[in-house]
Design a protein around this motif. Structure first.
Motif, mmCIF file in Angstrom:
data_model
loop_
_atom_site.group_PDB
_atom_site.id
_atom_site.type_symbol
_atom_site.label_atom_id
_atom_site.label_comp_id
_atom_site.label_asym_id
_atom_site.label_seq_id
_atom_site.Cartn_x
_atom_site.Cartn_y
_atom_site.Cartn_z
ATOM 1 N N PHE A 21 1.550 28.337 8.287
ATOM 2 C CA PHE A 21 2.352 28.092 9.222
ATOM 3 C C PHE A 21 3.594 27.192 8.961
ATOM 4 O O PHE A 21 4.789 27.689 9.562
ATOM 5 C CB PHE A 21 1.629 27.268 10.549
ATOM 6 N N SER A 22 3.586 26.568 8.023
ATOM 7 C CA SER A 22 4.684 26.099 7.454
ATOM 8 C C SER A 22 5.604 27.185 6.824
ATOM 9 O O SER A 22 6.941 27.014 6.996
ATOM 10 C CB SER A 22 4.501 25.025 6.172
ATOM 11 N N LEU A 23 5.086 27.937 6.346
ATOM 12 C CA LEU A 23 6.177 29.223 5.672
ATOM 13 C C LEU A 23 6.515 29.996 6.849
ATOM 14 O O LEU A 23 7.755 30.310 6.674
ATOM 15 C CB LEU A 23 5.178 30.324 4.742
ATOM 16 N N PHE A 24 6.000 30.291 7.800
ATOM 17 C CA PHE A 24 6.366 31.349 9.127
ATOM 18 C C PHE A 24 7.299 30.243 9.719
ATOM 19 O O PHE A 24 8.451 30.716 10.315
ATOM 20 C CB PHE A 24 5.153 31.222 9.909
ATOM 21 N N GLN A 25 7.221 29.204 9.801
ATOM 22 C CA GLN A 25 8.395 28.356 10.638
ATOM 23 C C GLN A 25 9.560 28.104 9.846
ATOM 24 O O GLN A 25 10.613 28.135 10.345
ATOM 25 C CB GLN A 25 7.890 26.833 10.720
ATOM 26 N N ASN A 26 9.639 27.788 8.529
ATOM 27 C CA ASN A 26 10.758 27.401 7.745
ATOM 28 C C ASN A 26 11.516 28.487 7.069
ATOM 29 O O ASN A 26 12.135 28.352 6.154
ATOM 30 C CB ASN A 26 10.440 26.319 6.773
ATOM 31 N N THR A 27 10.989 29.545 6.826
ATOM 32 C CA THR A 27 11.453 30.849 6.302
ATOM 33 C C THR A 27 11.972 31.663 7.383
ATOM 34 O O THR A 27 11.573 32.152 8.135
ATOM 35 C CB THR A 27 10.369 31.614 5.449
ATOM 36 N N ALA A 28 13.615 31.881 6.992
ATOM 37 C CA ALA A 28 14.270 32.621 7.916
ATOM 38 C C ALA A 28 13.826 34.113 7.725
ATOM 39 O O ALA A 28 13.635 34.673 6.805
ATOM 40 C CB ALA A 28 15.872 32.450 7.827
ATOM 41 N N GLY A 29 14.002 34.644 8.868
ATOM 42 C CA GLY A 29 13.423 36.220 9.047
ATOM 43 C C GLY A 29 12.189 36.668 9.185
ATOM 44 O O GLY A 29 11.757 37.788 9.757
ATOM 45 N N ILE A 30 11.301 35.646 9.170
ATOM 46 C CA ILE A 30 9.737 35.684 9.233
ATOM 47 C C ILE A 30 9.638 36.106 10.923
ATOM 48 O O ILE A 30 8.851 36.952 11.298
ATOM 49 C CB ILE A 30 8.840 34.947 8.705
ATOM 50 N N LEU A 31 10.042 35.000 11.632
ATOM 51 C CA LEU A 31 9.794 35.152 13.006
ATOM 52 C C LEU A 31 11.017 35.613 13.758
ATOM 53 O O LEU A 31 12.359 35.051 13.306
ATOM 54 C CB LEU A 31 9.278 33.584 13.460
ATOM 55 N N PRO A 32 11.017 36.113 14.691
ATOM 56 C CA PRO A 32 12.175 36.476 15.531
ATOM 57 C C PRO A 32 12.769 35.052 16.181
ATOM 58 O O PRO A 32 12.026 34.292 16.476
ATOM 59 C CB PRO A 32 11.739 37.401 16.433
ATOM 60 N N ALA A 33 14.163 34.995 16.373
ATOM 61 C CA ALA A 33 14.649 33.875 16.960
ATOM 62 C C ALA A 33 15.508 34.553 18.009
ATOM 63 O O ALA A 33 16.722 34.434 17.979
ATOM 64 C CB ALA A 33 15.687 33.490 15.894
ATOM 65 N N PRO A 34 15.036 34.597 19.369
ATOM 66 C CA PRO A 34 15.630 35.131 20.447
ATOM 67 C C PRO A 34 16.574 34.048 20.966
ATOM 68 O O PRO A 34 16.262 32.722 20.995
ATOM 69 C CB PRO A 34 14.587 35.188 21.332
ATOM 70 N N PHE A 35 17.705 34.410 21.021
ATOM 71 C CA PHE A 35 19.027 33.566 21.541
ATOM 72 C C PHE A 35 19.039 32.315 20.545
ATOM 73 O O PHE A 35 19.709 31.377 21.051
ATOM 74 C CB PHE A 35 18.840 33.022 23.027
ATOM 75 N N GLY A 36 18.867 32.404 19.336
ATOM 76 C CA GLY A 36 18.881 31.202 18.511
ATOM 77 C C GLY A 36 17.784 30.460 18.360
ATOM 78 O O GLY A 36 17.926 29.478 17.640
ATOM 79 N N ALA A 37 16.835 30.420 19.415
ATOM 80 C CA ALA A 37 15.797 29.526 19.416
ATOM 81 C C ALA A 37 14.824 29.660 18.247
ATOM 82 O O ALA A 37 14.559 30.896 17.618
ATOM 83 C CB ALA A 37 14.968 29.657 20.664
ATOM 84 N N ARG A 38 14.207 28.418 17.706
ATOM 85 C CA ARG A 38 13.408 28.636 16.616
ATOM 86 C C ARG A 38 12.012 28.002 17.161
ATOM 87 O O ARG A 38 12.059 27.161 18.162
ATOM 88 C CB ARG A 38 13.748 27.633 15.675
ATOM 89 N N ALA A 39 10.879 28.608 16.478
ATOM 90 C CA ALA A 39 9.602 28.004 16.958
ATOM 91 C C ALA A 39 9.155 26.820 16.070
ATOM 92 O O ALA A 39 9.102 27.098 14.877
ATOM 93 C CB ALA A 39 8.426 29.264 16.993
ATOM 94 N N PHE A 40 8.835 25.628 16.700
ATOM 95 C CA PHE A 40 8.332 24.716 15.848
ATOM 96 C C PHE A 40 6.946 24.894 15.779
ATOM 97 O O PHE A 40 6.204 23.932 16.489
ATOM 98 C CB PHE A 40 8.828 23.449 16.564
ATOM 99 N N LEU A 41 6.183 25.647 14.799
ATOM 100 C CA LEU A 41 4.920 25.926 14.905
ATOM 101 C C LEU A 41 4.157 24.683 14.429
ATOM 102 O O LEU A 41 2.613 24.502 14.634
ATOM 103 C CB LEU A 41 4.786 27.213 14.095
ATOM 104 N N LEU A 42 4.654 23.940 13.668
ATOM 105 C CA LEU A 42 3.750 22.650 12.916
ATOM 106 C C LEU A 42 3.527 21.679 14.093
ATOM 107 O O LEU A 42 2.372 21.027 13.793
ATOM 108 C CB LEU A 42 4.485 22.199 11.845
ATOM 109 N N ILE A 43 4.342 21.492 15.301
ATOM 110 C CA ILE A 43 3.912 20.632 16.065
ATOM 111 C C ILE A 43 2.620 20.975 16.923
ATOM 112 O O ILE A 43 1.755 20.380 17.133
ATOM 113 C CB ILE A 43 5.169 20.222 16.988
ATOM 114 N N PRO A 44 2.588 22.237 17.459
ATOM 115 C CA PRO A 44 1.091 22.560 18.023
ATOM 116 C C PRO A 44 -0.019 22.513 17.094
ATOM 117 O O PRO A 44 -1.105 22.371 17.509
ATOM 118 C CB PRO A 44 1.440 23.986 18.446
#
Lengths: 175, 287
Positions: A21-44
């Motif tokens: 999840f750390s890699l998914f969150q902090n590596t650009a291009g792995i998760l889509p970024a709709p309207f520039g939003a990013r997912a803070f996966l590590l908090i959940p």
């Protein structure tokens, strides 16, 4: 001996999930970024580990989550402390006040996301003297908050399934 | 309630909090801004970040076409394997081409400034929580990088190193509202401060503030570092002026500047680890 092996396997699985999840969150291009939003996966993730572990060991996993996040952060130690406190708080909530289910998981995720983002904005922007931060809040942090919340149920069921599969004996949610 | 606070769980949690706080204080008072926990973990886990970034870049470049035929199954598999190998070679070639292009432009900078010491770093990850598009490089104190070292790309300013671990470092970009750079417009010589702005960041622009209300700067002007403050060497291009507007806070004007580098698509950058006048606050300005 059997108990130790199960424990090691369980801890190894949790560490692997945290790394993924750390890699998914902090590596650009792995998760889509709709309207520039990013997912803070590590908090959940910290919330769910706190809920399922229900012990100080869970809080240590939370500190590990934060230390991994700190590697890419400009201010050191902040996320280590916040993720530790998030996990510790959630484990206390589940131990003394709440039952573990999807509704409490969602409520805790919503609360912890809001608190973490608010404190981050205060520490990294307001106290750093940055003026006029409302565009950051309305164009980035609120969309990211909503995006993370939308992804959180999938994250919850995934983590729950992994915990059920790699369960161990002791004071855990699935004995 | 008293029994809860006297329990071993809470005491252990208190010990952990004390250890984490001491890490924060250590980071605050040392030159690297990095605590011992983060330094140790970054040495162990930063290769995973590099691998994930490489996978992400490879996935973008990866293209595959399938042909179906029940008769030539073996031939199809062989051709697919060859295609995959050639695609991988193409991706590697494109990467090397980009790197060589970066080195060629830096060669010109190095010829003009032979005293610059440069270190090449690849962007491996970024802080998802930072709206200011900071990123992580795969070079750290082991490569001679220090806090406040300028970061450039193709002879243009990208940002500044904010935190250094042993094998990685975190850079703030010019779009970040917390970064202020002494700058001047090349044609008029007018000085100002280039910094990020919450309002302009989404559009990928920064602000050159502190200009006179009667400024002669126009759209298309080139903004360059002035060298004031000893953080950035003078003469490194920041970007081009897009608009000039009146500041609502006072009687001055400001210009919106488009950075010369595409910050969102950076893959490789150079860190200036040493240059004449670095750290000297009273460096002479424009030449």
């Amino acid at each position: 001996m059997y108990y130790s092996k199960k424990n090691i396997l369980h801890s190894g699985a949790v560490i692997l999930i945290i790394l993924l999840f750390s890699l998914f969150q902090n590596t650009a291009g792995i998760l889509p970024a709709p309207f520039g939003a990013r997912a803070f996966l590590l908090i959940p993730l910290a919330v769910y580990i706190g809920m399922f572990e229900r012990s100080v060991k869970g809080a240590l996993f939370g500190a590990f989550i934060g230390i991994l996040w700190d590697i890419s952060s400009a201010k050191d130690g902040y996320f280590a402390l916040m993720m530790f406190l998030t996990t510790f708080f959630c484990s206390l909530m589940i131990s003394y006040l709440m039952r573990e289910n999807f509704v409490t998981a969602f409520v805790l995720t919503l609360f912890c996301l809001a608190v973490n983002i608010s404190i981050y904005i205060l520490v990294f922007y307001t106290f750093s003297g940055v003026k006029n931060i409302s565009p950051f809040i309305f164009r980035f942090y609120i969309p990211s908050f909503i995006y993370t919340l939308i992804l959180s149920p999938f994250q919850y069921y995934l983590i729950k399934a992994i915990y059920k599969t790699v369960k161990t004996t002791g004071e855990y949610a699935y004995d | 309630m008293q029994r809860f606070f006297r329990s071993s769980k809470v005491k252990f949690a208190g010990l952990i909090i004390a250890a984490l706080l001491s890490g924060i204080l250590f980071a605050a008072f040392t030159n690297s801004s990095s605590s011992f926990f983060t330094s140790i973990v970054s040495v162990v886990f930063s290769p995973l970040d590099k691998a994930a970034a490489a996978v992400s870049r490879y996935a973008d470049a990866f293209k595959i076409s399938f042909r179906s035929s029940s008769v030539y199954v073996d031939k199809i598999e062989e051709l697919e394997k060859e295609l995959n190998e050639n695609t991988q070679k193409l991706a590697d070639y494109e990467k090397m081409k980009m790197k060589i292009k970066d080195y060629e432009t830096i060669l010109e900078l190095k010829k003009r400034n032979p005293d610059f010491e440069l270190c090449y770093g690849m962007v491996i990850s970024r802080d998802a929580a930072d709206a200011g598009s900071s990123f992580v490089l795969d070079v750290g104190s082991a490569d001679g990088v220090s806090v406040n070292d300028p970061v450039i790309c193709s002879d243009n300013v990208v940002g500044i190193i904010k935190k250094v671990n042993t094998t990685t470092s975190v850079a703030l970009t010019v779009l970040d509202a917390r970064l202020n750079i002494g700058a001047y417009e090349v044609r008029t010589g007018e000085k100002g401060i280039a910094s990020g702005s919450a309002k302009l960041q989404k559009d990928g622009l920064l602000k050159l503030s502190g200009l006179k209300s009667t400024t002669a700067i126009v759209s298309g002007g080139i903004v360059s570092t002035s060298g004031a403050g000893g953080i950035f060497p003078s003469g490194i291009i920041i970007g081009t002026v897009t608009t000039v507007e009146d500041d609502v806070a006072d009687t001055s004007s400001y210009a919106t500047v488009k950075p010369a580098c595409n910050i969102a698509e950076l893959t490789g950058v150079f860190v200036i680890t040493s240059f004449p006048g670095q750290g000297e606050k009273n460096v002479s300005l424009i030449e």
